[in-house]
Design a protein around this motif. Structure first.
Motif: not given
Length: 360
Positions: A318-345
């Motif tokens: 959540y520290a990374a989420v807050a930084k992403a929203l405030r400062e444009g920092g990186p998304n800690p877990v991108d949805a496309l990464e989650a999609a790749a895991a769902l491909d495997v599942l």
């Protein structure tokens, strides 16, 4: 949370769901994150509403998501911690309301749905992040450190177990056999072990799985095994089970120079369940539970060297989420990464059903 070091007001968070995920993981971590404030909890259960107000006296409680989205202009982030089947519709509503969103895993029932959500978020210019908290488990962080140091040499095999002994089904949607509920261990614990394997060793080319319903009265898979072949040649063997009478090592990683064996689960979930909150010493593990690195001997008979376990760090998400929203920092877990895991599942589900190896 009253503010941030820069004097900006905190980002106001609406949390949908106050069951296990919402009350044990998300609410405490949000409240402990500098720059975030838990504003509203959505739950129709009066007892859970009382629990939320008792634990967070300043929080508002509402019974339905409509009441949250009617106040979308007063919020800065929505967290979806409700049952799996609601993840896609609620995340869609949040994004359409112009709100960034965090979704608990699995983000969706299919990779196609996850990619559609990611596209919507991109079109709206909004953050869509998936709560894969076990990327911040102590054993996972330790293994990443060992790999970065080259301590194991070239990794050949990665064994990961998330095993429990729960011989009696608990019921509820997580153990429902209705496909619409997206229950069962493949999508529950499997979402964690597959995500970790992909983060560590990259894309997968082949998937084989065995998925069984062992317990009398159970409806969804409660004993599942996945064998993944990664594009770089690493083989991952992943076990998730509610029927393991003897628990195996959490990690057993075999490389060309040495192996790493680690028993026991990260302590953060147990601490959160006990009502403990992040602070000094958070995520640290007793030295008696540290894993071992070595070659040629069993760690259970003293082989190898003790490898100090890195402290687990769920608050970092959540520290990374807050930084992403405030400062444009990186998304800690991108949805496309989650999609790749769902491909495997999805491939694993097909493999177990048809008894075949599935190529990706």
């Amino acid at each position: 949370m009253t503010g941030t070091p820069s004097g900006n007001p905190p980002l106001r968070v609406g949390l949908v769901g106050y069951g296990l995920a919402g009350s044990v993981f998300h609410a405490p971590l949000i409240a402990a994150t500098e720059g975030l404030a838990l504003d509203t909890v959505v739950t129709s259960n009066p007892e859970r509403q009382r629990q939320a107000r008792a634990e967070f006296p300043d929080v508002r409680t509402v019974a339905a998501p409509d009441e949250l989205f009617d106040r979308a202009g007063e919020l800065d982030l929505v967290v979806v911690a409700s049952p799996n089947k609601t993840h896609v519709p609620l995340a869609t509503r949040a994004l359409q309301a112009g709100l960034p969103v965090v979704v608990d895993k699995p983000v969706a029932g299919t990779a196609a749905e996850a990619r559609a959500l990611a596209t919507l978020a991109e079109e709206r210019g909004l953050l869509l992040s998936v709560f894969q908290n076990r990327r911040w488990d102590n054993d996972f962080l330790t293994l990443r450190k060992l790999l970065a140091e080259g301590a194991l040499g070239e990794v050949w095999r990665f064994e990961s177990r998330f095993e429990r002994w729960r011989p009696q089904p608990k019921g509820g949607w997580r153990e429902s056999g209705d496909p619409a509920e997206i229950g069962g261990l493949l999508y529950d614990l499997g979402s964690h072990v597959v995500d970790q394997a992909l983060v560590l060793f990259g894309p997968v080319t082949q998937v084989y799985a065995e998925s069984v319903v062992r317990r009398a009265g159970a409806e969804a898979d409660d004993d599942t095994f996945l064998a993944l072949t990664h594009a770089n040649g690493v083989r991952s063997h992943l076990y998730v089970s509610s029927t393991a009478a003897q628990l195996g090592p959490r990690f057993r990683v075999l490389g060309s120079k040495a192996g790493y064996v680690k028993h026991g689960l990260d302590p953060q979930e147990a601490a959160l369940r006990e009502g403990k909150r992040p602070g000094p010493g958070w995520g640290e593990e007793d030295e008696s539970l540290w894993g071992r690195v070595g070659a040629g001997d069993s760690p259970l008979t003293g082989g190898g060297q003790v490898a100090a376990t890195v402290a687990g760090d769920y608050p970092a998400y959540y520290a990374a989420v807050a930084k992403a929203l405030r400062e444009g920092g990186p998304n800690p877990v991108d949805a496309l990464e989650a999609a790749a895991a769902l491909d495997v599942l999805e491939a694993a589900r097909r493999s177990a059903r048809d008894g075949v190896v599935v190529s990706l």
